[in-house]
Scaffold this motif. Structure first.
Motif, short mmCIF file in Angstrom:
data_model
loop_
_atom_site.label_atom_id
_atom_site.label_comp_id
_atom_site.label_asym_id
_atom_site.label_seq_id
_atom_site.Cartn_x
_atom_site.Cartn_y
_atom_site.Cartn_z
N UNK A 33 5.19 -2.78 -0.20
CA UNK A 33 3.95 -3.49 -0.52
C UNK A 33 3.53 -4.46 0.58
N UNK A 34 4.47 -4.97 1.38
CA UNK A 34 4.07 -5.91 2.44
C UNK A 34 3.23 -5.21 3.50
N UNK A 35 3.43 -3.90 3.68
CA UNK A 35 2.60 -3.14 4.63
C UNK A 35 1.15 -3.03 4.17
N UNK A 36 0.92 -3.24 2.91
CA UNK A 36 -0.45 -3.14 2.36
C UNK A 36 -1.25 -4.43 2.49
N UNK A 37 -0.61 -5.53 2.87
CA UNK A 37 -1.31 -6.81 2.86
C UNK A 37 -2.48 -6.85 3.85
N UNK A 38 -2.33 -6.30 5.04
CA UNK A 38 -3.45 -6.28 5.99
C UNK A 38 -4.60 -5.39 5.49
N UNK A 39 -4.32 -4.18 4.99
CA UNK A 39 -5.43 -3.38 4.45
C UNK A 39 -6.09 -4.03 3.23
N UNK A 40 -5.33 -4.72 2.42
CA UNK A 40 -5.91 -5.41 1.25
C UNK A 40 -6.83 -6.53 1.72
N UNK A 41 -6.38 -7.29 2.69
CA UNK A 41 -7.22 -8.37 3.23
C UNK A 41 -8.52 -7.80 3.80
N UNK A 42 -8.42 -6.73 4.59
CA UNK A 42 -9.61 -6.13 5.19
C UNK A 42 -10.58 -5.63 4.12
N UNK A 43 -10.04 -5.00 3.09
CA UNK A 43 -10.91 -4.49 2.02
C UNK A 43 -11.50 -5.65 1.21
N UNK A 52 -0.17 -9.10 -5.86
CA UNK A 52 -0.14 -8.35 -7.13
C UNK A 52 -0.85 -7.02 -6.96
N UNK A 53 -1.91 -7.00 -6.18
CA UNK A 53 -2.61 -5.74 -5.90
C UNK A 53 -1.68 -4.81 -5.11
N UNK A 54 -1.02 -5.35 -4.10
CA UNK A 54 -0.10 -4.54 -3.30
C UNK A 54 1.01 -3.96 -4.16
N UNK A 55 1.55 -4.78 -5.05
CA UNK A 55 2.63 -4.30 -5.92
C UNK A 55 2.12 -3.25 -6.90
N UNK A 56 0.87 -3.36 -7.31
CA UNK A 56 0.33 -2.36 -8.24
C UNK A 56 0.21 -0.99 -7.57
N UNK A 57 0.08 -0.98 -6.26
CA UNK A 57 -0.02 0.27 -5.51
C UNK A 57 1.35 0.79 -5.11
N UNK A 58 2.19 -0.11 -4.57
CA UNK A 58 3.44 0.31 -3.94
C UNK A 58 4.70 0.04 -4.74
N UNK A 59 4.59 -0.63 -5.85
CA UNK A 59 5.78 -0.96 -6.62
C UNK A 59 6.43 -2.24 -6.13
N UNK A 60 7.66 -2.47 -6.54
CA UNK A 60 8.31 -3.75 -6.27
C UNK A 60 9.05 -3.82 -4.93
N UNK A 61 9.14 -2.71 -4.21
CA UNK A 61 9.83 -2.72 -2.91
C UNK A 61 9.01 -3.51 -1.90
N UNK A 62 9.52 -4.67 -1.50
CA UNK A 62 8.77 -5.57 -0.62
C UNK A 62 8.40 -4.91 0.70
N UNK A 63 9.26 -4.05 1.24
CA UNK A 63 8.94 -3.37 2.50
C UNK A 63 7.70 -2.50 2.35
#
Length: 88
Positions: free
Chosen positions: A39-49, A26-37
């Motif tokens: 927001x999925x790139x944000x999952x590693x940076x979200x985990x690290x943060x 949900x955090x990734x989608x709030x940044x990148x929108x609904x395009x899975x390609x």
């Protein structure tokens, strides 16, 4: 980028009721929108943060609704605000 991720996590937690957790996607989608390609790139940076924020005591990482060690968890996780301290 990490400052945007950090702020998005903290904003999402602030919008939740106490004791409720958020899904990192949900955090990734709030940044990148609904395009899975995107927001999925944000999952590693979200985990690290999320790990950094957990180490600072600003959030709790949970699996199956139980707190986990931020440096030693695997798999699906959620984020929750820490319990308020009961200082009188």
């Amino acid at each position: 980028m990490s400052e945007n991720v950090r702020q998005a996590i903290l904003d999402a937690l602030a919008a939740q009721s106490q004791g409720r957790s958020i899904d990192p996607t949900a955090v990734a989608r709030s940044i990148a929108g609904s395009d899975e390609r995107l927001w999925s790139r944000l999952m590693a940076p979200i985990r690290a943060e999320a790990v950094r924020l957990a180490e600072e005591g600003r959030l709790v990482i949970v699996r199956k609704n139980r707190p986990v060690d931020p440096r030693a968890f695997k798999g699906v996780y959620r984020l929750r605000a820490p319990e308020p301290s009961s200082e009188d």
